[in-house]
Design a protein around this motif. Structure first.
Motif: not given
Ligand code: CA
Length: 519
Positions: A61, A445-446, A467-470, A472
């Motif tokens: 991402n 992971s997130r 929050d590496d998902e929202q 990156p």
């Protein structure tokens, strides 16, 4: 193995005799795969061209750096490629300690970068390193390039009783044979940053000053070793090769640091087209380094390509496991820090990890294995079929089964610990006698979490939560008190792992109001 099992059963020996049946393997070493592990220094995972290609792009991402890495791009199509390999303590010597021993910095002997001010930081002689295990299994073992895992002593082979350099503290080092942990071929140094003026000590302790850009010189030496020029290895034995390339590594400021042909690919590009990460500040002075950094990446790619093509030419490619990774990353103006490493940011912790083993590993992108530095040693041994020889004190896990088969019944890690240590107490001579564990964190992971403590009262002084998902690019540091549930979950996992590795934070129950160590 299956054939042996059938033989045993047919012979009516039953399952209990399995161990005994394992023993008679005619000419076992001839079947053993060779292993080559190449790891440049500050090569971040984002600096790989293939991440922008179809089939890879969908698994990440972030936007990859605008780099030319044609050899690694081709190699990625033939490899198992991890999205989430982490350098837990993203600093030169501590990572190398974990890589060699399969242990975290609190057990490898290397909690801090090695130099003469830090007698407490040096690779433990008593541990069985990855090379010791390969050597015992009948391999020829060769080390090329930067080691940076020893406390330097005045042991210069050319100047008895002297250090190998005059600066204080001394960083560079010569590694005498008794500290080479099973490597029977040596072409290495401690640490030294004149990239076009490197030096190496060979197996006999003779110094070489080749005046050549170090990755290309090391590739040439590796190719010569593969060809067995000078009869340097036993062609009937499998080989285990480690290549510690220094570039990409500072300085990145002139054509003394990289190859001109590589620099030309980047020199005319505006900085905002090179430093494309939204968290990068191109007004920083360091931004001028970007073309040199990416030129170093491209040069390393070419050096790696030379090793790969020699393997192919010699017909060794099929039975050789080749791994490409790095020591840690490089922030390169992201997060407005001048420190290229030693932080929990993705640019610092997330490293390349590609493994090629023709016909044995099916090429794919693996995006649910968060690999930690201490996992590399046992996983390499597992890939080479030496899983049974992993020393019992190794703290990392052997994830080789997951490389062979993504559905293998192996529990995947919930995340990777983040570690930052600083100098602790000093003696009257100013020598560091202990280390202070200033930060611990957890990369799931997130999320990425890092907690920093005060040197005196060990209370929380700073936190990072992303929050590496929202997010990156880690632009928003989330306040802990507004994300209590997330923090509790991350701290629970972190506590479990810190306890398992017997970390100083566990021993002293640091921040126990946040981290449940004993549940
Ligand atoms: Ca390093």
């Amino acid at each position: 193995m299956i054939r042996q099992l059938n033989y045993c059963l047919a012979g009516g020996l039953g399952l209990l005799s399995l161990q005994a049946c394992k023993a008679p393997q005619p000419d076992a070493t001839a079947q053993q795969p060779n292993v080559i592990y190449v790891f440049p220094d500050q090569f971040r995972n984002h600096a790989l061209g293939f991440w922008g290609q179809d089939g890879f792009r969908q698994k990440i991402n972030f936007r990859n750096d605008p780099v030319h890495t044609p050899f690694l791009d081709d190699f990625a199509h033939e490899s198992v490629v991890l999205t989430s390999a982490m350098s837990n303590c993203p600093l030169s010597s501590p990572h190398r300690g974990s890589l060699l021993t399969g242990m975290y910095p609190n057990k490898s002997g290397i909690p801090l970068n090695c130099n003469t001010n830090r007698p407490i930081s040096t690779l433990r002689d008593d541990l069985e390193c990855v090379s010791d295990v390969f050597s015992k299994a009948g391999y020829d073992c060769a080390y090329f390039g930067k080691l940076h895992a020893n406390f330097p002593t005045p042991n210069d082979p050319q100047n008895p009783g002297q250090y190998v350099e005059n600066q204080k503290p001394v960083w560079d080092a010569y590694t005498p044979p008794e500290k080479r942990h099973g490597f029977n071929y040596w072409y290495s140094y401690g640490t030294f940053d004149e990239h076009k003026n490197p030096h190496y000590w060979d197996t006999e302790g003779k110094r070489h000053d080749p005046h050549e850009w170090s990755p290309l010189h090391e590739a040439k030496k590796v190719v010569s070793y593969l060809k067995n020029e000078g009869n340097v290895r036993d062609p009937h034995k499998p080989f285990f090769i480690m290549v510690g390339m220094n570039p990409p590594h500072s300085p990145y400021r002139s054509l003394d640091d990289c190859m001109e042909e590589d620099f030309n690919l980047y020199k005319d590009q505006p900085l905002d087209s090179l430093l494309i990460r939204p968290n990068a500040d191109i007004t920083m002075k360091k931004a001028q380094s970007a073309p040199y950094y990416f030129a170093s990446v491209t040069g390393v790619d070419r050096a790696f390509g030379q090793i790969l093509s020699a393997l192919k030419e010699l017909g060794l490619d099929k039975n050789t496991i080749v791994v490409f990774s790095s020591d840690h990353g490089e922030t390169m103006c992201s997060q407005r820090t001048d420190d290229p490493k030693n932080s929990p940011y993705a640019e610092s912790m997330n490293v390349p990890f590609l493994v090629r083993f023709p016909d044995k590993l099916k090429p794919r992108v693996e995006d649910s294995l968060i690999l930690s530095s201490p996992d590399i040693m046992p996983t390499l041994l597992g890939l080479a079929g030496l899983g049974d020889s992993i020393p019992s004190n190794v703290q990392g896990n052997n994830y080789a089964p997951l490389f062979f088969d993504e559905k293998a019944p192996v529990e995947r890690p919930t995340g990777a610990i983040y570690i930052q240590n600083v100098d602790g107490e000093k003696d009257t001579e100013g020598k560091v006698r202990s280390y202070f564990p200033i930060s611990r964190g957890f990369k799931s992971s997130r999320y990425t979490l890092a907690l920093y403590i005060d040197r005196k009262d060990k209370k929380l002084v700073k936190s990072l939560l992303f929050d590496d998902e929202q997010d990156p690019y880690q632009l928003t540091n989330l306040p802990l008190e507004q994300h209590k549930e997330i923090v509790a979950t991350l701290c629970a996992e972190m506590g479990k792992q810190l306890k398992k590795i017997d970390d100083p934070w566990y021993q002293e129950r640091i921040l126990e109001e946040l981290i449940p160590y004993d549940e």
